[in-house]
Scaffold this motif. Sequence first.
Motif, short mmCIF file in Angstrom:
data_model
loop_
_atom_site.label_atom_id
_atom_site.label_comp_id
_atom_site.label_asym_id
_atom_site.label_seq_id
_atom_site.Cartn_x
_atom_site.Cartn_y
_atom_site.Cartn_z
N SER B 2 0.82 -1.20 0.00
CA SER B 2 0.00 0.00 0.00
C SER B 2 0.87 1.27 0.00
O SER B 2 2.02 1.24 0.40
N LEU B 3 0.25 2.34 -0.46
CA LEU B 3 0.94 3.63 -0.50
C LEU B 3 1.18 4.09 0.94
O LEU B 3 0.28 4.03 1.76
N CYS B 4 2.40 4.50 1.21
CA CYS B 4 2.64 4.96 2.58
C CYS B 4 3.20 6.37 2.50
O CYS B 4 4.21 6.61 1.86
N ILE B 5 2.47 7.30 3.07
CA ILE B 5 2.84 8.70 2.92
C ILE B 5 3.32 9.26 4.26
O ILE B 5 2.66 9.10 5.28
#
Lengths: 101, 160
Positions: B2-5
């Motif tokens: 998943s995208l981790c910001i």
Amino acid sequence: MSIQLSLINRYKRFFPQDTFKIISKKTKIQQTRVFRIFNGAEMKISELEALEEVMSASDNIKIQEFINLSKKCTSNLSERVLNDLYTQMRLLLKTKYLVTN
Amino acid sequence: MSLCITTLERYILESINKKNNTILEIQNDTQLDIILINSVLNNLLIDKLIVQMKNKYCLHENITSNKISELKNKDTAIIELTEIVKVNIKQSLLNQADNSFNYKKVFLNSDELKILKTLMFSIESFLNVRTKKNGPTSQEQIIFWGSNSYLNTVSNFINN
């Protein structure tokens, strides 16, 4: 000299509590010599290696402890908590990457 | 995966969202180092969260719904907020900054609890009418408020 200075600074960060006596015991460098080195006297290669070795040994213990603890966490904590830890580590790593690159 | 910001990326995304589109505008708004901003912008470009047109950066118009839901992901938000609170409390406890992140464990009877709730409602009402678009991102304040019972807090630890 700059390598020596950065090594000494790294050592101080690593072991801020170490006295000259303790450093001498760990590195097997004479205490008066340790005092001189930490006050700017030029280091021999063998002394540089001794300091590096102390830090690297401590590094290995910490890394091993971290790996062992991670394994224990994996088998004992819930998937949700593990996910949190995983995301937290990813974010810390990404921030480090962004700051250093 | 998943995208981790990170908080850092979100900080810059919020600045771009306020129409700071060039690196200099972003720098002026965020007060961060240009090299760091550049590194973050490159990463945001790779994640397709922003687009570059000549020397301007804008939010990607066609951010996929997957990415939006990942950006709004509650788990990531919880971790991000935890990090923010942790950093501020640490600074406050170590007296490294002139912030005022405090907490208190205290017994309150029902009347005192009502007073506390009223005070918190006042804070919330005061903050609700303030918008973040008025000033530079670097000057925004991070404000936390709220309370919870000790038992509830401990119960949450147990349920984890």
